[in-house]
Write a protein that holds these residues in place. Structure first.
Motif, PDB file in Angstrom:
ATOM      1  N   THR A  74       0.881  -1.006   0.165  1.00  0.00           N
ATOM      2  CA  THR A  74      -0.100  -0.120   0.034  1.00  0.00           C
ATOM      3  C   THR A  74       0.747   1.033   0.060  1.00  0.00           C
ATOM      4  O   THR A  74       0.552   2.251  -0.795  1.00  0.00           O
ATOM      5  N   ALA A  75       1.941   1.389   0.765  1.00  0.00           N
ATOM      6  CA  ALA A  75       2.960   2.209   0.870  1.00  0.00           C
ATOM      7  C   ALA A  75       3.521   2.634  -0.605  1.00  0.00           C
ATOM      8  O   ALA A  75       3.741   3.894  -1.120  1.00  0.00           O
ATOM      9  N   ARG A  77       2.330   1.727  -3.444  1.00  0.00           N
ATOM     10  CA  ARG A  77       1.376   2.322  -4.385  1.00  0.00           C
ATOM     11  C   ARG A  77       1.210   3.574  -4.358  1.00  0.00           C
ATOM     12  O   ARG A  77       0.983   4.452  -4.859  1.00  0.00           O
ATOM     13  N   ALA A  78       1.079   4.106  -2.839  1.00  0.00           N
ATOM     14  CA  ALA A  78       0.843   5.503  -2.530  1.00  0.00           C
ATOM     15  C   ALA A  78       1.710   6.411  -2.841  1.00  0.00           C
ATOM     16  O   ALA A  78       1.636   7.415  -3.480  1.00  0.00           O
ATOM     17  N   ASP A  79       3.048   5.954  -3.027  1.00  0.00           N
ATOM     18  CA  ASP A  79       4.367   6.633  -3.429  1.00  0.00           C
ATOM     19  C   ASP A  79       4.082   6.689  -5.084  1.00  0.00           C
ATOM     20  O   ASP A  79       4.466   7.866  -5.630  1.00  0.00           O
ATOM     21  N   LEU A  81       1.380   6.486  -6.862  1.00  0.00           N
ATOM     22  CA  LEU A  81       0.368   7.666  -7.229  1.00  0.00           C
ATOM     23  C   LEU A  81       0.906   9.119  -7.105  1.00  0.00           C
ATOM     24  O   LEU A  81       0.527   9.879  -7.700  1.00  0.00           O
ATOM     25  N   ARG A  82       1.600   9.323  -5.866  1.00  0.00           N
ATOM     26  CA  ARG A  82       2.144  10.801  -5.431  1.00  0.00           C
ATOM     27  C   ARG A  82       2.932  10.973  -6.542  1.00  0.00           C
ATOM     28  O   ARG A  82       2.958  12.269  -7.200  1.00  0.00           O
TER      29      ARG A  82
END
Length: 123
Positions: A74-75, A77-79, A81-82
Motif C-alpha cells: 500500500t505504501a 502504491r501510494a508513493d 500515485l504521489r
C-alpha cells in the motif's frame, strides 16, 4: 528488495508522534491476530495447551508477515500515485505558465500596436 527510509513528518508532526502511531498500529494488528488465533484454538477442543500455544504463535507470526506485506504494498502504491500526481501537476503548471506567457506577449504586442497606431494617426 530494499526498503526506502521513512519520509520525514509533514505538517508539523514530530518524529516521535509518527513512531508512536506506527507502534500502536502494529500492536493493534498483533492483538487482533492473537485474538483470532485464540478463537481458532477455542474451536479446536482436541488441541493440547502446548499445541494451542504453538498454533497461536504460528498464526500470529504469519498474520503479521501478511499485514506487513500488505502495508508495504500500500505504501509503495501510494508513493507511485504521489509521483504520478506530482508529474501531472508539474505538466499542467508548465502548460498554464506557457499559456499565460503567450497571453502576456499577445497583450503587449496589441498594446504596442495600438500605441503605434495612435502615434501614426496623431500626426
Amino acid at each position: 528488495m530494499r526498503e526506502r527510509a521513512p519520509e520525514p513528518p509533514r505538517d508539523g508532526e514530530s518524529t516521535l508522534a509518527v513512531e508512536v502511531e506506527g507502534y500502536l498500529l502494529a500492536r493493534l494488528h498483533h492483538d487482533d491476530a492473537r485474538r483470532e488465533a485464540e478463537d481458532l484454538c477455542g474451536r479446536l477442543p482436541w488441541l493440547t495447551a502446548a499445541q494451542a500455544e504453538d498454533l497461536t504463535r504460528h498464526y500470529v507470526c504469519r498474520r503479521m508477515e501478511l499485514t506487513r506485506g500488505m502495508l508495504l504494498q500500500t505504501a509503495r502504491r501510494a508513493d507511485e500515485l504521489r509521483q504520478e500526481y506530482e508529474a501531472r501537476y508539474a505538466a499542467l503548471r508548465h502548460t498554464l505558465l506557457r499559456r499565460h506567457a503567450a497571453g502576456a506577449c499577445t497583450l503587449l504586442a496589441c498594446a504596442g500596436g495600438v500605441t503605434g497606431l495612435v502615434c501614426v494617426l496623431g500626426r
